[in-house]
Design a protein around this motif. Structure first.
Motif, short mmCIF file in Angstrom:
data_model
loop_
_atom_site.label_atom_id
_atom_site.label_comp_id
_atom_site.label_asym_id
_atom_site.label_seq_id
_atom_site.Cartn_x
_atom_site.Cartn_y
_atom_site.Cartn_z
N VAL A 1 -20.47 -7.17 -23.85
CA VAL A 1 -19.38 -7.81 -24.58
C VAL A 1 -19.94 -8.92 -25.46
N VAL A 2 -19.56 -8.88 -26.74
CA VAL A 2 -19.90 -9.94 -27.69
C VAL A 2 -18.81 -10.98 -27.67
N THR A 3 -17.57 -10.53 -27.77
CA THR A 3 -16.41 -11.41 -27.69
C THR A 3 -15.19 -10.58 -27.33
N ARG A 4 -14.21 -11.24 -26.76
CA ARG A 4 -12.98 -10.56 -26.34
C ARG A 4 -11.83 -11.52 -26.61
N ASP A 5 -10.71 -10.97 -27.07
CA ASP A 5 -9.50 -11.77 -27.24
C ASP A 5 -8.29 -10.89 -26.95
N ALA A 6 -7.10 -11.38 -27.24
CA ALA A 6 -5.89 -10.63 -26.95
C ALA A 6 -5.78 -9.37 -27.81
N VAL A 7 -6.51 -9.31 -28.90
CA VAL A 7 -6.46 -8.17 -29.82
C VAL A 7 -7.39 -7.05 -29.39
N GLY A 8 -8.59 -7.41 -28.96
CA GLY A 8 -9.54 -6.37 -28.61
C GLY A 8 -10.83 -6.90 -28.00
N THR A 9 -11.76 -5.99 -27.80
CA THR A 9 -13.07 -6.30 -27.24
C THR A 9 -14.12 -5.82 -28.21
N LEU A 10 -15.09 -6.68 -28.46
CA LEU A 10 -16.19 -6.37 -29.36
C LEU A 10 -17.46 -6.25 -28.55
N TYR A 11 -18.17 -5.13 -28.72
CA TYR A 11 -19.39 -4.86 -27.97
C TYR A 11 -20.57 -4.68 -28.93
N ARG A 12 -21.74 -4.85 -28.38
CA ARG A 12 -22.97 -4.39 -29.01
C ARG A 12 -23.72 -3.60 -27.96
N LEU A 13 -24.67 -2.80 -28.40
CA LEU A 13 -25.51 -2.08 -27.45
C LEU A 13 -26.46 -3.07 -26.80
N ARG A 14 -26.58 -3.00 -25.50
CA ARG A 14 -27.52 -3.85 -24.79
C ARG A 14 -28.92 -3.40 -25.19
N PRO A 15 -29.74 -4.33 -25.68
CA PRO A 15 -31.09 -3.96 -26.10
C PRO A 15 -31.92 -3.47 -24.92
N PRO A 16 -32.77 -2.48 -25.14
CA PRO A 16 -33.64 -2.01 -24.05
C PRO A 16 -34.59 -3.13 -23.62
N ASN A 17 -34.80 -3.25 -22.33
CA ASN A 17 -35.73 -4.24 -21.77
C ASN A 17 -35.41 -5.67 -22.16
N GLY A 18 -34.15 -5.96 -22.45
CA GLY A 18 -33.75 -7.34 -22.76
C GLY A 18 -34.20 -7.84 -24.10
N GLY A 19 -34.74 -6.98 -24.96
CA GLY A 19 -35.21 -7.39 -26.28
C GLY A 19 -34.08 -7.55 -27.27
N GLN A 20 -34.44 -7.83 -28.49
CA GLN A 20 -33.48 -7.98 -29.56
C GLN A 20 -33.07 -6.59 -30.07
N PRO A 21 -31.82 -6.44 -30.53
CA PRO A 21 -31.42 -5.15 -31.09
C PRO A 21 -32.27 -4.82 -32.31
N ARG A 22 -32.51 -3.52 -32.47
CA ARG A 22 -33.28 -3.08 -33.64
C ARG A 22 -32.41 -3.26 -34.86
N ARG A 23 -33.05 -3.52 -35.97
CA ARG A 23 -32.35 -3.63 -37.25
C ARG A 23 -32.76 -2.48 -38.15
N SER A 24 -31.80 -1.93 -38.83
CA SER A 24 -32.07 -0.82 -39.75
C SER A 24 -32.50 -1.40 -41.08
N SER A 25 -33.41 -0.69 -41.76
CA SER A 25 -33.81 -1.13 -43.10
C SER A 25 -32.81 -0.66 -44.13
N ALA A 26 -31.93 0.24 -43.74
CA ALA A 26 -30.92 0.74 -44.67
C ALA A 26 -29.82 -0.29 -44.86
N THR A 27 -29.33 -0.40 -46.06
CA THR A 27 -28.21 -1.29 -46.30
C THR A 27 -26.92 -0.52 -46.12
N ARG A 28 -25.90 -1.20 -45.69
CA ARG A 28 -24.62 -0.54 -45.45
C ARG A 28 -23.56 -1.19 -46.28
#
Length: 123
Positions: free
Chosen positions: A96-123
């Motif tokens: 969980v990243v944050t939660r409120d009355a509207v919804g819940t926001l998640y991110r993927l838990r990084p493997p081995n407690g590291g930082q999430p990978r970043r894509s070089s692609a722009t979105r």
């Protein structure tokens, strides 16, 4: 929804966003979002044979792009087609990243407690 910390965080997100309310996110924030993979095909009512592959592809995209998954319990009109919040929590390594009355926001838990990978692609 306008004062929701979940939506404020989504509006500022740089990576991909997936949600059961992808259209509501775009309407509320102006930011595009992707739909969750459907367990059941909308037009036929049959089980989606590609669901597991699509779920893995979504997880790969979230992990590679530092993305977010937003789940809104009040959005029930797609409930019979999409995975529940509990099913997503069991299937993916979410935190969980944050939660409120509207919804819940998640991110993927990084493997081995590291930082999430970043894509070089722009979105």
């Amino acid at each position: 929804w306008r004062t929701s910390p979940v939506l404020a965080r989504l509006k500022a997100a740089a990576g991909p966003v997936y949600s059961n309310a992808f259209d509501g996110i775009e309407f509320s924030t102006g930011r595009g979002a992707n739909p969750l993979p459907a367990k059941v095909e909308y037009l036929t009512g049959r089980v989606n044979p590609d669901y597991d592959r699509q779920l893995r592809a979504m997880a790969d995209d979230l992990g590679a792009g530092g993305g977010l998954l937003a789940y809104f319990d009040a959005v029930t009109f797609r409930q019979s087609l999409l995975p529940t919040r509990a099913e997503l929590e069991r299937a993916l390594p979410l935190e969980v990243v944050t939660r409120d009355a509207v919804g819940t926001l998640y991110r993927l838990r990084p493997p081995n407690g590291g930082q999430p990978r970043r894509s070089s692609a722009t979105r």
